[in-house]
Scaffold this motif. Sequence first.
Motif, PDB file in Angstrom:
ATOM      1  N   LEU A  43       0.829  -1.211   0.000  1.00 60.78           N
ATOM      2  CA  LEU A  43       0.000   0.000   0.000  1.00 60.78           C
ATOM      3  C   LEU A  43       0.860   1.257   0.000  1.00 60.78           C
ATOM      4  N   PHE A  44       2.041   1.158   0.645  1.00 56.91           N
ATOM      5  CA  PHE A  44       2.940   2.295   0.695  1.00 56.91           C
ATOM      6  C   PHE A  44       3.906   2.332  -0.481  1.00 56.91           C
ATOM      7  N   GLY A  45       3.627   1.519  -1.501  1.00 54.64           N
ATOM      8  CA  GLY A  45       4.388   1.632  -2.737  1.00 54.64           C
ATOM      9  C   GLY A  45       5.604   0.735  -2.849  1.00 54.64           C
ATOM     10  N   VAL A  46       5.758  -0.248  -1.954  1.00 57.08           N
ATOM     11  CA  VAL A  46       6.878  -1.178  -2.070  1.00 57.08           C
ATOM     12  C   VAL A  46       6.408  -2.359  -2.915  1.00 57.08           C
ATOM     13  N   GLU A  47       6.957  -2.508  -4.097  1.00 52.71           N
ATOM     14  CA  GLU A  47       6.464  -3.555  -5.004  1.00 52.71           C
ATOM     15  C   GLU A  47       6.864  -4.945  -4.519  1.00 52.71           C
ATOM     16  N   ARG A  48       8.058  -5.054  -3.955  1.00 51.84           N
ATOM     17  CA  ARG A  48       8.531  -6.357  -3.485  1.00 51.84           C
ATOM     18  C   ARG A  48       8.916  -6.250  -2.013  1.00 51.84           C
ATOM     19  N   PRO A  49       7.970  -6.372  -1.109  1.00 49.45           N
ATOM     20  CA  PRO A  49       8.333  -6.294   0.308  1.00 49.45           C
ATOM     21  C   PRO A  49       9.086  -7.554   0.708  1.00 49.45           C
ATOM     22  N   LEU A  50      10.368  -7.397   1.006  1.00 45.88           N
ATOM     23  CA  LEU A  50      11.209  -8.573   1.235  1.00 45.88           C
ATOM     24  C   LEU A  50      11.328  -8.945   2.706  1.00 45.88           C
ATOM     25  N   GLU A  51      11.220  -7.945   3.552  1.00 41.52           N
ATOM     26  CA  GLU A  51      11.595  -8.209   4.935  1.00 41.52           C
ATOM     27  C   GLU A  51      10.741  -7.397   5.878  1.00 41.52           C
ATOM     28  N   ARG A  52      10.447  -7.985   7.013  1.00 36.81           N
ATOM     29  CA  ARG A  52       9.720  -7.264   8.043  1.00 36.81           C
ATOM     30  C   ARG A  52      10.688  -6.892   9.151  1.00 36.81           C
ATOM     31  N   ASP A  53      10.721  -5.615   9.481  1.00 41.76           N
ATOM     32  CA  ASP A  53      11.453  -5.161  10.653  1.00 41.76           C
ATOM     33  C   ASP A  53      10.730  -5.763  11.865  1.00 41.76           C
ATOM     34  N   PRO A  54      11.417  -6.493  12.728  1.00 43.62           N
ATOM     35  CA  PRO A  54      10.733  -7.083  13.891  1.00 43.62           C
ATOM     36  C   PRO A  54      10.011  -6.044  14.743  1.00 43.62           C
ATOM     37  N   ALA A  55      10.420  -4.783  14.608  1.00 44.91           N
ATOM     38  CA  ALA A  55       9.792  -3.737  15.420  1.00 44.91           C
ATOM     39  C   ALA A  55       8.504  -3.201  14.801  1.00 44.91           C
ATOM     40  N   GLU A  56       8.169  -3.635  13.589  1.00 46.44           N
ATOM     41  CA  GLU A  56       6.993  -3.041  12.962  1.00 46.44           C
ATOM     42  C   GLU A  56       5.801  -3.994  13.066  1.00 46.44           C
ATOM     43  N   PRO A  57       4.586  -3.464  12.873  1.00 45.71           N
ATOM     44  CA  PRO A  57       3.400  -4.318  13.003  1.00 45.71           C
ATOM     45  C   PRO A  57       3.445  -5.504  12.045  1.00 45.71           C
ATOM     46  N   GLU A  58       2.988  -6.650  12.515  1.00 45.37           N
ATOM     47  CA  GLU A  58       2.961  -7.850  11.677  1.00 45.37           C
ATOM     48  C   GLU A  58       1.609  -7.998  10.988  1.00 45.37           C
ATOM     49  N   PHE A  59       0.549  -7.653  11.734  1.00 44.96           N
ATOM     50  CA  PHE A  59      -0.797  -7.709  11.166  1.00 44.96           C
ATOM     51  C   PHE A  59      -1.511  -6.399  11.456  1.00 44.96           C
ATOM     52  N   PHE A  60      -2.413  -6.036  10.581  1.00 42.62           N
ATOM     53  CA  PHE A  60      -3.319  -4.957  10.951  1.00 42.62           C
ATOM     54  C   PHE A  60      -4.740  -5.333  10.546  1.00 42.62           C
ATOM     55  N   PHE A  61      -5.640  -4.895  11.378  1.00 44.60           N
ATOM     56  CA  PHE A  61      -7.048  -5.193  11.166  1.00 44.60           C
ATOM     57  C   PHE A  61      -7.787  -3.913  10.855  1.00 44.60           C
ATOM     58  N   TYR A  62      -8.702  -3.985   9.909  1.00 40.84           N
ATOM     59  CA  TYR A  62      -9.689  -2.919   9.827  1.00 40.84           C
ATOM     60  C   TYR A  62     -10.949  -3.436  10.509  1.00 40.84           C
ATOM     61  N   LEU A  63     -11.493  -2.588  11.325  1.00 40.77           N
ATOM     62  CA  LEU A  63     -12.673  -2.957  12.112  1.00 40.77           C
ATOM     63  C   LEU A  63     -13.774  -1.956  11.804  1.00 40.77           C
ATOM     64  N   ASP A  64     -14.954  -2.459  11.522  1.00 45.32           N
ATOM     65  CA  ASP A  64     -16.116  -1.602  11.291  1.00 45.32           C
ATOM     66  C   ASP A  64     -17.047  -1.667  12.495  1.00 45.32           C
ATOM     67  N   LEU A  65     -17.278  -0.493  13.048  1.00 39.96           N
ATOM     68  CA  LEU A  65     -18.247  -0.372  14.129  1.00 39.96           C
ATOM     69  C   LEU A  65     -19.461   0.354  13.583  1.00 39.96           C
ATOM     70  N   SER A  66     -20.636  -0.082  13.979  1.00 39.31           N
ATOM     71  CA  SER A  66     -21.811   0.686  13.587  1.00 39.31           C
ATOM     72  C   SER A  66     -22.912   0.484  14.604  1.00 39.31           C
ATOM     73  N   ALA A  67     -23.802   1.457  14.680  1.00 35.77           N
ATOM     74  CA  ALA A  67     -24.891   1.370  15.651  1.00 35.77           C
ATOM     75  C   ALA A  67     -26.026   2.274  15.211  1.00 35.77           C
ATOM     76  N   ALA A  68     -27.205   1.945  15.725  1.00 40.69           N
ATOM     77  CA  ALA A  68     -28.390   2.718  15.359  1.00 40.69           C
ATOM     78  C   ALA A  68     -28.470   4.027  16.144  1.00 40.69           C
TER      79      ALA A  68
END
Lengths: 134, 475
Positions: B264-289
Motif C-alpha cells: 500500500l505504501f508503494g513497495v512492489e517487493r516487500p522482502l523483509e519485516r522489521d521485527p519492530a513493525e506491526p505484523e498484522f493490521f485489522f480494519y474494524l467496522d463499528l456501527s450502531a443505530a
Amino acid sequence: MKESEHATITVIELERMNLLGLMLRSLLGRRLGDRSARRHFEALSGPVEVEAGAMQITLGFERSRLEIRRGKASARPLARIRGTLIAVLDAALGRGLLRHVLRGELSARGGPLVLWHLLALMRVPQAPARQRLQ
Amino acid sequence: MNALDRLCDIVGGDAVLVDDATLLRFSGDMTENREALPDAVVRVRSLPQLQSVVLLAAQHRIPLVPRVAGTNLGGLTIPTHGGWVLDLTGMDRIVELNVEDMVAIIEPGVTFAQMREALAKTQPRLCIGYPLSPPETSVAANCLLEGLGNLSLRHGSMGDWVNGLEVVRADGSLLRTGSGALGVPVPFGRAPLPDLTSLFLSWQGTTGIVSKLAVQLWPELPFRERCFVLTYDRAAAFRALCELPRLDLLQDMGGLSWPTAKMLFGVERPLERDPAEPEFFFYLDLSAATEELFRAKRLALREYVHRLQKDGLRVEQPIDVPSLVRIEPRLGELAEFPTRLGFFLDHPYGGLTWVGTYGPMSRFVAACEHGIEIIERYGFPPTIVARPMKGGHFAVLRFIEVFQRDSPEHVARVRACNAELLEALLGHGYIVYKTPQWAVEHYRPKLDPGYVRLLKELRALLDPDHVMNPGRWEL
C-alpha cells in the motif's frame, strides 16, 4: 524517489524499510509540494533519528536531499524524536502534542531551531477550512 | 446456416466478437492458470437472448462460459474447452429494490459499484456487503461462488444471502428457486421449500446460467466508523481474530499481514519485516443505530484492546481511518468499499493468485502458521488476508502471491507453492472456495464417494451435453 523543484527523497533499501520510514517518505514527499515546507527542508543538514514504538529510522538531510535509512544514525544526530506510534502519528496530525509529552509518550531532543523545522516539516497539512467544518 | 450465423441472428452481429484481440482478452486472467482461447465472445443483453444462445449451444454441443468481470482468482472464466464466452455485462438491470423487505432482484451483470449507487438512494438506507474485489465485479457472481463481503462477519458468505434464483437450464428452459418457485410476490427466502438454489451455488455455472438473483440487503446504520488496529505479533492478531467476533461489537473485521501494508505504501517487493513493525493490521467496522450505543461499542473495543495489552500482547489502540488517510492517502483504498486495490491489480509483475480457504476457527492459528512457513519457503512474502465469518463460526484464510506472469520460473514456483499450501491447509480442515480445477484434482482422491456419485449424477442430469462451463469440478 520523490522530487520537488529543488529537493529529492531516497529510501535506502526500500524493500526492507519499515512502516515508519515508508510513512515519513510519503508524508515528507507530499510536503515538498509546499513552498514553505521546502524552506524547512532546505534549512536542515545532518541526521535526525525518529523512533515510533520500537521502529527506528534516520532521516539524513543534506541540502536539498533526504535519505531515509532504517535504524540509528551512524553519526551524532542533529535531533531525536521518540514516542509511541500513536504519539508520533498524533504529532504529525498536529494533535495531542502536550498530552503525549506530559505522559512521557513523546520526546524531542535537539536544537530549538532544528526541532522547529522538523516538526513543521512532519506536520500533515490541515484540510481546507471548508472541509474541516463538514 | 452454421452456429455462428445463427448466433448473430439471435444477438446481432455486433455482439458476436471473433477478432484476435477480443479472444485474447477473454482467454485468461491474472492467475497462473493456463490461458485458452474461446471461439467467440457473445454479448448477451436479455433473458430471451440468453435462452436462445444456450439452446443453440446445446444443439451444437458448444461449451459456454458465463462471465462478467472475470475477477475471480481461480481461472473460472477461462474457456478451457473453447466454445463461447458469454459476456453478461449487458444484463445489468436492478430489476427490483424492495426496501421494506430488504431484498434486491438483480441480473448477473449488476456490479458492486452499481449496487452502491442504487442503495445510496434508498430510504431508509440499505447496504450490501462489499468484497475486496474491484467495483466492477458482479454481485451475482460473488454470491454464486459463495464469496464474501464486509457484512460476512455477521451474515456469512454471500451464498447465504441468496433468497432465490432464476436460472436458464442447459435446454434453454427457465427455472425459479426459493420462495419465487411458488410465484409469491416477494422472494423473502429459500425456506420452507425444498432447496434447489444450492444446485447453482459453487457449481461455477456447470448446472445452469443464472439470469436473475434475489439477494438480501441490510439496514445501513447511521453511526459508523472504520478503524485500524495494529498488532506487532501473531499471538495478538490471532487472539483478536478469534475473540472479537464473540463480543458482538463489530459489523466487520478484516486482517491483513505486513506485506500488504508495505505494498500500500508503494513497495512492489516487500522482502523483509522489521521485527519492530506491526505484523498484522485489522480494519474494524463499528456501527450502531444510536450514538449512545456507538460510543459504548467504541469504549468496549478500547477496553478489549487494553485487556490484550495488559496480558502482554503488543497491540495499538484503534486508529481512525480518516487520520491515517491524512498521513498516507493510499490508505484510502481500504477506507471505503467497494474499492480497487491498485497495488495488487496494477502491480508491474502482472500476476496475482491465491489459495483462499474457509475453515474452522479452532484450527486457524495452526493453519496460518503452517501456511506462512510454506509461502516463505517458496520465496513469497506472507501476504495474508484473514477474517472471521458468520459470528466466528468459520474463518477465511487466504495466501496471496504476486508473481511475474511472463516468467516460467515464477509461474512454476507459484503453482508448486499453491499445491503445497492447498494440501497443508486441507490437513487443518481448510477448504478452497471459488475452487479452481487444479484444486479439484487434489480433492478427487479425498472426496466422499457418495458425494462424488451424486455430484456426477446431478451434473449429467442438468447438463447432459456437457456444455455448461466444462473444465470445472471435473471428477
